[in-house]
Design a protein around this motif. Sequence first.
Motif, short mmCIF file in Angstrom:
data_model
loop_
_atom_site.label_atom_id
_atom_site.label_comp_id
_atom_site.label_asym_id
_atom_site.label_seq_id
_atom_site.Cartn_x
_atom_site.Cartn_y
_atom_site.Cartn_z
N VAL A 132 10.80 -6.52 -4.45
CA VAL A 132 10.78 -5.47 -5.47
C VAL A 132 9.83 -4.36 -5.04
CG1 VAL A 132 10.16 -4.93 -7.86
CG2 VAL A 132 11.45 -7.03 -7.35
N GLU A 133 8.65 -4.72 -4.53
CA GLU A 133 7.68 -3.73 -4.06
C GLU A 133 8.28 -2.86 -2.96
OE1 GLU A 133 4.29 -6.06 -2.90
OE2 GLU A 133 4.01 -6.83 -4.93
N LYS A 134 8.94 -3.50 -1.99
CA LYS A 134 9.57 -2.75 -0.89
C LYS A 134 10.66 -1.81 -1.39
CE LYS A 134 9.17 -5.12 3.47
NZ LYS A 134 9.80 -5.99 4.45
N ALA A 135 11.41 -2.27 -2.38
CA ALA A 135 12.51 -1.46 -2.92
C ALA A 135 11.99 -0.30 -3.76
CB ALA A 135 13.45 -2.34 -3.75
N ALA A 136 10.88 -0.51 -4.48
CA ALA A 136 10.35 0.52 -5.37
C ALA A 136 9.51 1.56 -4.64
CB ALA A 136 9.52 -0.13 -6.47
N ALA A 137 8.88 1.19 -3.55
CA ALA A 137 7.95 2.09 -2.84
C ALA A 137 8.57 3.43 -2.45
CB ALA A 137 7.35 1.39 -1.62
N PRO A 138 9.77 3.48 -1.87
CA PRO A 138 10.33 4.79 -1.50
C PRO A 138 10.51 5.73 -2.70
CG PRO A 138 11.52 3.04 -0.37
CD PRO A 138 10.63 2.38 -1.38
N SER A 139 10.87 5.19 -3.85
CA SER A 139 11.03 6.02 -5.05
C SER A 139 9.69 6.60 -5.49
CB SER A 139 11.64 5.21 -6.20
OG SER A 139 12.94 4.83 -5.88
N ILE A 140 8.64 5.80 -5.38
CA ILE A 140 7.31 6.27 -5.76
C ILE A 140 6.85 7.37 -4.81
CG2 ILE A 140 4.87 5.60 -5.93
CD1 ILE A 140 5.93 2.88 -7.02
N VAL A 141 7.04 7.16 -3.52
CA VAL A 141 6.65 8.17 -2.53
C VAL A 141 7.43 9.47 -2.75
CG1 VAL A 141 6.70 8.73 -0.06
CG2 VAL A 141 5.84 6.50 -0.82
N ARG A 142 8.74 9.36 -3.01
CA ARG A 142 9.55 10.56 -3.28
C ARG A 142 9.05 11.29 -4.52
NH1 ARG A 142 13.91 7.67 -1.63
NH2 ARG A 142 14.57 7.12 -3.72
N ALA A 143 8.68 10.55 -5.56
CA ALA A 143 8.18 11.18 -6.79
C ALA A 143 6.85 11.91 -6.52
CB ALA A 143 8.00 10.14 -7.89
N GLU A 181 19.69 4.52 -7.70
CA GLU A 181 19.38 4.44 -6.27
C GLU A 181 18.68 3.14 -5.89
OE1 GLU A 181 17.49 7.89 -4.65
OE2 GLU A 181 18.79 9.26 -5.76
N PHE A 182 18.42 2.28 -6.87
CA PHE A 182 17.79 0.99 -6.60
C PHE A 182 18.80 0.05 -5.95
CE2 PHE A 182 14.29 0.82 -10.11
CZ PHE A 182 13.80 2.03 -9.68
N PRO A 183 18.34 -0.89 -5.16
CA PRO A 183 19.24 -1.93 -4.65
C PRO A 183 19.84 -2.72 -5.82
CG PRO A 183 17.11 -2.03 -3.53
CD PRO A 183 16.98 -1.04 -4.66
N ASP A 184 21.04 -3.28 -5.62
CA ASP A 184 21.74 -3.99 -6.69
C ASP A 184 20.88 -5.06 -7.34
OD1 ASP A 184 24.00 -2.46 -6.41
OD2 ASP A 184 25.04 -3.90 -5.11
N PHE A 185 20.16 -5.86 -6.56
CA PHE A 185 19.38 -6.95 -7.15
C PHE A 185 18.31 -6.41 -8.09
CE2 PHE A 185 16.18 -5.99 -3.97
CZ PHE A 185 15.00 -6.42 -4.53
N LEU A 186 17.76 -5.25 -7.78
CA LEU A 186 16.72 -4.67 -8.61
C LEU A 186 17.30 -4.02 -9.86
CD1 LEU A 186 13.72 -4.25 -8.83
CD2 LEU A 186 13.93 -2.24 -7.38
N LYS A 209 0.83 -1.20 0.00
CA LYS A 209 0.00 0.00 0.00
C LYS A 209 0.87 1.26 0.00
CE LYS A 209 -3.94 -2.14 0.38
NZ LYS A 209 -4.77 -2.29 -0.79
N ILE A 210 0.47 2.22 -0.83
CA ILE A 210 1.09 3.54 -0.89
C ILE A 210 0.00 4.54 -0.52
CG2 ILE A 210 2.18 5.28 -2.37
CD1 ILE A 210 3.99 2.92 -2.23
N SER A 211 0.28 5.44 0.41
CA SER A 211 -0.71 6.42 0.83
C SER A 211 -0.01 7.74 1.11
CB SER A 211 -1.44 5.92 2.08
OG SER A 211 -2.41 6.84 2.48
N GLY A 241 -2.78 3.93 -3.24
CA GLY A 241 -2.51 2.97 -4.29
C GLY A 241 -2.02 1.64 -3.77
N ASP A 242 -2.07 0.67 -4.65
CA ASP A 242 -1.59 -0.67 -4.35
C ASP A 242 -0.49 -1.00 -5.36
OD1 ASP A 242 -1.45 -3.06 -3.01
OD2 ASP A 242 -3.15 -3.97 -4.04
N LEU A 243 0.74 -1.12 -4.89
CA LEU A 243 1.89 -1.42 -5.72
C LEU A 243 2.08 -2.93 -5.76
CD1 LEU A 243 4.46 -0.48 -7.26
CD2 LEU A 243 5.60 -0.39 -5.04
N LYS A 244 2.13 -3.48 -6.96
CA LYS A 244 2.27 -4.93 -7.11
C LYS A 244 3.40 -5.25 -8.08
CE LYS A 244 -1.25 -6.52 -4.75
NZ LYS A 244 -1.06 -7.26 -3.56
#
Length: 162
Positions: free
Chosen positions: A138-149, A61-66, A2-4, A125-128
């Motif tokens: 992947v969701e955990k890694a991407a969420a901060p970038s979405i919130v920052r945007a 800024e993504f983690p290496d695996f991503l 969840k993104i809020s 929103g719901d990030l999947k």
Amino acid sequence: MKISQRLELPATPAVAFATMATPQFQNAKLEATSDPGHTSEVREDGDETVITTSRKLPTNEFPDFLRKIAGDSIIVGEVQRWGAAAADGSRDGTVEIEVKGQPVKLVGTLRLEPTATGSVETVEGDLKCALPLIGGKVEKAAAPSIVRAIELEAETLRAHLV
């Protein structure tokens, strides 16, 4: 995941939306949040205002695996569909954000409503991520970038309202 976000704006919903629904603002938000090569379109579709954007984002800024999955950059497409204003100026909308070529998508709702000092935009929103076994990572890694945007877009909007 969840993104809020709740974003305070120093203008009425009518003024805030009138600014958001211009190509000039959409281009400014894309310049503030992405690499060159973005596109935007604002159009009317019946009673709805449809805002479509595409932007290129670096993955440094993504983690290496991503980064290994996504590469050096990603293309993010976004479609916002806003309904007509209610009597108090409030509006409801939907948002879909997709990462092109990747199984990552955010689907959510938008609300713009009056407050005593202006208005507030709420993004829910719901990030999947549809990758087996690592989708949650992947969701955990991407969420901060979405919130920052989302926050940077709100800052850009506030600057255009002044």
